[in-house]
Design an enzyme around this catalytic site. Structure first.
Site, PDB file in Angstrom:
ATOM      1  N   ASP A 151       0.850  -1.185   0.000  1.00  0.00           N
ATOM      2  CA  ASP A 151       0.000   0.000   0.000  1.00  0.00           C
ATOM      3  C   ASP A 151       0.888   1.237   0.000  1.00  0.00           C
ATOM      4  O   ASP A 151       2.103   1.156   0.249  1.00  0.00           O
ATOM      5  CB  ASP A 151      -0.905  -0.039   1.242  1.00  0.00           C
ATOM      6  N   ASP A 162      -0.304   5.223   0.786  1.00  0.00           N
ATOM      7  CA  ASP A 162      -0.548   6.257   1.779  1.00  0.00           C
ATOM      8  C   ASP A 162      -0.553   5.638   3.176  1.00  0.00           C
ATOM      9  O   ASP A 162      -1.302   4.709   3.460  1.00  0.00           O
ATOM     10  CB  ASP A 162      -1.887   6.950   1.496  1.00  0.00           C
ATOM     11  N   ASP A 203      -1.488  -0.342   6.088  1.00  0.00           N
ATOM     12  CA  ASP A 203      -1.689   0.300   7.393  1.00  0.00           C
ATOM     13  C   ASP A 203      -3.145   0.317   7.830  1.00  0.00           C
ATOM     14  O   ASP A 203      -3.438   0.787   8.932  1.00  0.00           O
ATOM     15  CB  ASP A 203      -1.166   1.736   7.365  1.00  0.00           C
TER      16      ASP A 203
END
Length: 327
Positions: A16, A18, A214
């Site tokens: 991922d 961001d 995250d």
């Protein structure tokens, strides 16, 4: 004898962006160096549908990450591939969202149409765009009601901004849903199609791929749904207390402080009576969570103990976060 590193146990990574590689325009500490030290191939996968793979690739390279546009997968591109698998080349598709939506359709041989064009496209591809208007949503609803296939890049209700959460594509999709009688097909995380496509790009079996993210409800849930191993990185949205309260479908296999953890050995978990052991740390849940040891191994052992207590019915899942320090 040195122990194998975490990344050496996998044939490919889906990473991922961001909250993992960057936060806004800037890189997260240690992320660039950790990524560039990898020998394992990495696909960067993002639910952000408004940017093209080239835009994302340029952003990564501006931070110093060594990658190519071919190793960037956006939810727009994954959704466009899903449409192209079933529609004849050149089929007209209504593109709702940012530039990345129309660009993805062109890349797979479909013809994007805007909400200003006449006619009735055979499908609607809806992704986020900062300039999406009420008129765009209305035209999408009209085309869907006329029988067009409706595909959404993702259904994230919010997206992070420097001023806090803002309505995301899921909010825009819900607005259209209020005016039609069908649900959209959703392609991006946490749904399997995007991670399955990433595994194909890596030319690796899903069970040999590690998904790094995250967010529990997108990155980790998507990995579980697709059969990938997962690593929660504690540099973005979710922390240990969130993970403690996660249902099994959102529990990561690994937990890392940051991307440097990919290059470190990852201790296997084991049980010793009431204690759950990771490396030199151990934890158990009695009246409270007891952790002997510190650092990441203490955190990992603590999560093992809390999840076991929840699964055994000794702790309610909604109370699990409260067991965690500062939870």
């Amino acid at each position: 004898m040195s122990l194998p590193t975490l990344v050496s146990q996998y044939d490919g990574l889906v990473c991922d962006l961001d909250g993992v590689v960057y936060a806004g325009p800037g890189a997260i500490p240690h992320a660039v160096e950790a990524l560039n030290a990898l020998r394992t191939p990495v696909v960067f996968a993002t639910n952000n549908a408004s940017r093209t793979p080239g835009d994302v690739g340029d952003h990564l390279r501006s931070l110093g990450v060594r990658t190519t546009d071919e190793m960037v997968l956006t939810s727009s591109l994954a959704a466009a591939h899903a449409l192209a698998a079933d529609l004849p080349q050149g089929s007209e598709v209504l593109a709702v969202g940012g530039p990345g939506v129309a660009a993805a359709l062109r890349l797979v041989g479909l013809q994007p149409r805007s909400t200003r064009d006449e006619g009735w496209p055979v499908a609607v591809l809806q992704g986020y765009g900062a300039d999406v208007t009420a008129t765009d949503l209305a035209v999408a609803a009209h085309v869907v009601r006329a029988g067009a296939r409706w595909v959404a890049t993702n259904d994230d209700l919010t997206l992070p901004t420097e001023r806090g959460p803002a309505p995301g594509n899921g909010s825009l999709v819900r607005a259209v849903r209020l005016a039609v009688d069908v649900d959209p097909e959703v392609i991006g995380k946490p749904y399997p199609p995007m991670y399955a496509m990433a595994a194909r790009v890596l030319d690796a079996r899903p069970d040999r791929v590690l998904a790094v993210g995250d967010r529990l409800e997108t990155d980790i849930e998507g990995a579980v749904a697709t059969g990938l191993a997962s690593a929660l990185v504690l540099t973005g949205v979710h922390g240990p207390a969130d993970a403690a309260a996660a249902p099994p479908t959102r529990r990561p296999v690994h937990v890392l402080e940051d991307l440097r953890g990919l290059h470190e050995p990852y201790p296997e978990g084991r049980r010793d009576g009431d204690w759950f052991v990771r490396g030199r740390a151990r934890a158990r849940v009695a009246d409270t969570l007891e952790v002997v040891g510190s650092g990441m191994d203490g955190l990992r052992a603590g999560l093992d103990a809390v999840w076991a207590a929840v699964d055994a019915g000794r702790v309610r899942r909604e109370d699990a976060a409260g067991l965690w320090p500062n939870g």
